[in-house]
Scaffold this active site. Structure first.
Site, PDB file in Angstrom:
ATOM      1  N   TYR A   1      13.285  72.755  -6.968  1.00 15.12           N
ATOM      2  CA  TYR A   1      12.170  72.801  -6.516  1.00 15.12           C
ATOM      3  C   TYR A   1      11.523  71.638  -5.562  1.00 15.12           C
ATOM      4  O   TYR A   1      12.248  70.595  -5.685  1.00 15.12           O
ATOM      5  CB  TYR A   1      11.009  72.743  -7.645  1.00 15.12           C
ATOM      6  CG  TYR A   1      11.037  74.219  -8.495  1.00 15.12           C
ATOM      7  CD1 TYR A   1      10.372  75.088  -7.919  1.00 15.12           C
ATOM      8  CD2 TYR A   1      11.833  74.172  -9.784  1.00 15.12           C
ATOM      9  CE1 TYR A   1      10.278  76.337  -8.718  1.00 15.12           C
ATOM     10  CE2 TYR A   1      11.791  75.535 -10.286  1.00 15.12           C
ATOM     11  CZ  TYR A   1      10.954  76.446  -9.754  1.00 15.12           C
ATOM     12  OH  TYR A   1      11.102  77.552 -10.536  1.00 15.12           O
TER      13      TYR A   1
ATOM     14  N   GLU B   1       7.948  85.752 -13.924  1.00 15.50           N
ATOM     15  CA  GLU B   1       8.038  85.303 -15.283  1.00 15.50           C
ATOM     16  C   GLU B   1       6.689  85.716 -16.056  1.00 15.50           C
ATOM     17  O   GLU B   1       5.650  85.815 -15.435  1.00 15.50           O
ATOM     18  CB  GLU B   1       8.369  83.974 -15.108  1.00 15.50           C
ATOM     19  CG  GLU B   1       8.409  83.322 -16.318  1.00 15.50           C
ATOM     20  CD  GLU B   1       8.803  81.681 -16.466  1.00 15.50           C
ATOM     21  OE1 GLU B   1       9.156  81.374 -15.416  1.00 15.50           O
ATOM     22  OE2 GLU B   1       9.228  81.541 -17.730  1.00 15.50           O
TER      23      GLU B   1
ATOM     24  N   GLN C   1       7.182  81.798  -7.452  1.00 22.59           N
ATOM     25  CA  GLN C   1       7.256  83.138  -8.066  1.00 22.59           C
ATOM     26  C   GLN C   1       6.625  84.147  -7.122  1.00 22.59           C
ATOM     27  O   GLN C   1       5.507  83.733  -6.785  1.00 22.59           O
ATOM     28  CB  GLN C   1       6.867  83.212  -9.474  1.00 22.59           C
ATOM     29  CG  GLN C   1       7.843  82.123 -10.407  1.00 22.59           C
ATOM     30  CD  GLN C   1       7.537  82.272 -11.844  1.00 22.59           C
ATOM     31  OE1 GLN C   1       6.649  83.140 -12.440  1.00 22.59           O
ATOM     32  NE2 GLN C   1       8.267  81.430 -12.740  1.00 22.59           N
TER      33      GLN C   1
ATOM     34  N   ASN D   1      18.911  80.899 -19.138  1.00 14.68           N
ATOM     35  CA  ASN D   1      18.340  80.042 -18.090  1.00 14.68           C
ATOM     36  C   ASN D   1      18.000  78.863 -18.309  1.00 14.68           C
ATOM     37  O   ASN D   1      17.845  78.499 -19.539  1.00 14.68           O
ATOM     38  CB  ASN D   1      17.000  80.770 -17.876  1.00 14.68           C
ATOM     39  CG  ASN D   1      15.859  80.186 -17.003  1.00 14.68           C
ATOM     40  OD1 ASN D   1      16.190  80.050 -15.775  1.00 14.68           O
ATOM     41  ND2 ASN D   1      14.956  79.128 -17.403  1.00 14.68           N
ATOM     42  N   GLU D   2      18.462  77.791 -17.511  1.00 14.08           N
ATOM     43  CA  GLU D   2      18.211  76.429 -17.627  1.00 14.08           C
ATOM     44  C   GLU D   2      18.751  75.991 -19.132  1.00 14.08           C
ATOM     45  O   GLU D   2      17.725  75.353 -19.843  1.00 14.08           O
ATOM     46  CB  GLU D   2      16.751  75.986 -17.272  1.00 14.08           C
ATOM     47  CG  GLU D   2      16.389  76.247 -15.922  1.00 14.08           C
ATOM     48  CD  GLU D   2      15.125  75.312 -15.422  1.00 14.08           C
ATOM     49  OE1 GLU D   2      14.277  74.919 -16.187  1.00 14.08           O
ATOM     50  OE2 GLU D   2      14.866  75.498 -14.171  1.00 14.08           O
TER      51      GLU D   2
ATOM     52  N   GLU E   1      15.865  79.973  -8.681  1.00 12.94           N
ATOM     53  CA  GLU E   1      14.416  79.322  -8.706  1.00 12.94           C
ATOM     54  C   GLU E   1      14.349  78.458  -7.471  1.00 12.94           C
ATOM     55  O   GLU E   1      15.107  77.359  -7.452  1.00 12.94           O
ATOM     56  CB  GLU E   1      14.166  78.756 -10.015  1.00 12.94           C
ATOM     57  CG  GLU E   1      14.191  79.681 -10.943  1.00 12.94           C
ATOM     58  CD  GLU E   1      13.513  79.078 -12.190  1.00 12.94           C
ATOM     59  OE1 GLU E   1      12.892  78.161 -12.279  1.00 12.94           O
ATOM     60  OE2 GLU E   1      13.685  79.926 -13.221  1.00 12.94           O
TER      61      GLU E   1
HETATM   62  O1  AHR Z   1       9.531  78.532 -12.530  1.00 16.30           O
HETATM   63  C1  AHR Z   1       8.856  78.101 -13.501  1.00 16.30           C
HETATM   64  C2  AHR Z   1       9.813  77.505 -14.499  1.00 16.30           C
HETATM   65  O2  AHR Z   1      10.421  76.442 -13.799  1.00 16.30           O
HETATM   66  C3  AHR Z   1      10.809  78.219 -15.055  1.00 16.30           C
HETATM   67  O3  AHR Z   1      10.537  79.084 -16.022  1.00 16.30           O
HETATM   68  C4  AHR Z   1      11.973  77.302 -15.266  1.00 16.30           C
HETATM   69  O4  AHR Z   1      13.240  77.963 -15.240  1.00 16.30           O
HETATM   70  C5  AHR Z   1      11.898  76.255 -14.330  1.00 16.30           C
HETATM   71  O5  AHR Z   1      11.755  75.070 -14.773  1.00 16.30           O
END
Ligand code: AHR
Length: 483
Positions: free
Chosen positions: A238, A24, A344, A171-172, A295
């Protein structure tokens, strides 16, 4: 413990895309990490650093998602093509409010993927972009014949269309991508994807924005209203050790308890996939729509003294455990999970590589991707253990005459003796490789890059039909078997 491999049991194919990456426009993920520019003293090919490309090629990166993340829904692709010096400079409002020069744009992204010999995953802008903008981007990238966008691409130096393998429609969009309700986004998804036209022979796989971790309602609404129009739906999750976004826990110097909660939280991926998959099964029993975990990974407090918007964190043997445990979960769900993209690739969150100026270091996570790469496109084989263990994760796959078994011992102190037996065709161990560490936050730095590195593994022995494996604490092992 005893692990049995059912070597003749045919499982689903483990898509190579499960080993996908994400890059990103965030912190030093692109600028400095991948892109240094043609005039840099750092060795590069067409502006992209050679050390990073070589390291990534060695782990067979199958696909790179770009340009975001949250950045994707603020990205206007036309700013990033054409004469570099004339490109519009914008503010990266999501990530540190820094200047984004647009120096790395569509042409540079495809150059990166061509150097990596990998497939492409473009994430389009729904949050602040128009249908026309997305339609024209697709035309620009993929139109082989004559058209306004294809002519512009040619004028900008690229004759042939590129191959867009995957296209994310936003995205999101439940958060940074527009704070939408699933009902609203489902309608927008249907509309935007309509104008992702097929030019020439190319077939682009369309990915709908999916849920944030346990938001099952989002998946339900999207599947009910738009499943027929998608090839995949995403899931973001995450591993945050404390579970609190304001103080997530540190990447190094953590306690034993934090180690344990981190692994426990990483293992939650299994429950999330199972529950989202169950909903998907209701609307798509034939499993035509892939689950795309685009992600995932560990997310800690940023390193002291770094820009909080840059999400720069160290990467330890604990991250290697998170990676191994999560990749194994993806294997177990390979019938539904068709792609995953760790967040990432370079310098951001759970990265493969860290760079500083002309220096580069491989992280423990990098070595897990290296140790597990033999599973890409392999056929999952059945396994079970006795007794079941909550400190060992393992996975096995077959490709041609080769069988690969990977084992992660995430216990902090216990060496595990594993008796490995086989039911079905018998394979013989040919070689082993592993990583392990002495301390729970062991990591590589520019000064000490070899603290956690891949080594030859000799802790196995075949006697009669049983292979005994001695798995050290905090280790990840891959054994290769042949007939
Ligand atoms: O990976 C970092 C961020 O986490 C991304 O930009 C977003 O999609 C997510 O909240």
């Amino acid at each position: 413990m005893k692990i049995t491999m059912l070597t003749n049991q045919k499982g689903p194919r483990i898509s190579k895309y499960i080993y996908g990456q994400f890059a990103e426009h965030l912190g030093r993920g692109i600028y400095g990490g991948l892109w240094v520019g043609e005039d840099s003293s750092i060795p590069n090919k067409n502006g992209i650093r050679t050390d990073v490309v070589n390291a990534l090629k060695a782990i067979n990166v199958p696909v790179v998602r770009w340009p975001g993340g949250c950045f994707a829904d603020e990205y206007h692709w036309k700013d990033g093509v054409g004469e570099a010096s004339k490109r519009k400079t914008i503010v990266n409002t999501n990530w540190g409010g820094v200047t984004e020069t647009n120096r790395f744009g569509t042409h540079e992204y495809f150059e990166l993927c061509s150097q990596l010999a990998c497939d492409t995953y473009i994430n389009g802008n729904v949050g602040s972009g128009t249908v026309q903008e997305m339609q024209e981007w697709v035309e620009y990238m993929t139109m082989p014949g004559e058209s306004p966008m294809a002519s512009w691409r040619r004028k900008n130096g690229r004759e042939d269309p590129w191959q867009v393998t995957f296209l994310g429609i936003g995205n999101e969009n439940w958060g940074c991508g527009g704070n939408m309700r699933p009902e609203y986004y489902a309608d927008l998804y249907r509309r935007y994807q309509t104008f992702v036209r097929k030019y020439g022979e190319q077939r682009i796989s369309k990915i709908a924005c999916g849920a944030n971790s346990g938001n099952y309602q989002w998946t339900r609404v999207l599947m009910e209203r738009a499943a027929h129009f998608m090839d995949g739906i995403s899931l973001h999750y995450y591993t945050v050790p404390s579970g609190e976004w304001h103080d997530k826990g540190n990447a190094t110097g953590f306690t034993e308890d934090e180690w344990k909660t981190t692994i426990k939280r990483a293992k939650r991926m299994d429950e999330l996939i199972s529950r989202h998959a169950k909903i998907m099964d209701q609307y798509d029993p034939e499993k035509k729509v892939g689950m795309i975990v685009d992600e995932w990974g560990s997310w800690y407090n940023v390193e002291k003294g770094t820009n909080p918007g840059f999400l720069f964190q160290q990467n330890t043997i604990r991250d290697a455990m998170v990676a191994a445990v999560t990749l194994t979960i993806f294997h177990q769900h390979a019938d539904r999970v068709r792609m995953a993209n760790i967040a990432q690739m370079v310098n951001v969150l759970q990265a493969m590589l860290l760079t500083e100026g002309d220096q580069m270091v491989k992280t423990p996570t990098y070595y897990v991707f290296d140790l597990y790469k033999a599973h890409q496109d392999g056929e999952l084989i059945g396994t079970y253990s006795d007794p079941s263990s909550d400190t060992i994760s393992y996975t096995a796959s077959k490709k041609g005459e080769t069988l690969t078994l990977s084992i992660c011992n995430y216990d902090l102190s216990r060496t595990e003796k594993i008796a490995l037996t086989q039911v079905g065709n018998a394979y013989h161990p040919l070689q082993g490789e592993y990583i392990a560490a002495e301390t729970r936050d062991a990591h590589n730095t520019f000064d000490h890059p070899n603290v956690v590195i891949k080594k030859k593994f000799t802790g196995y022995k075949m006697q009669e039909n049983t292979v005994t494996v001695i798995a050290p604490p905090m280790s990840v092992i891959t054994l290769t078997f042949g007939k």
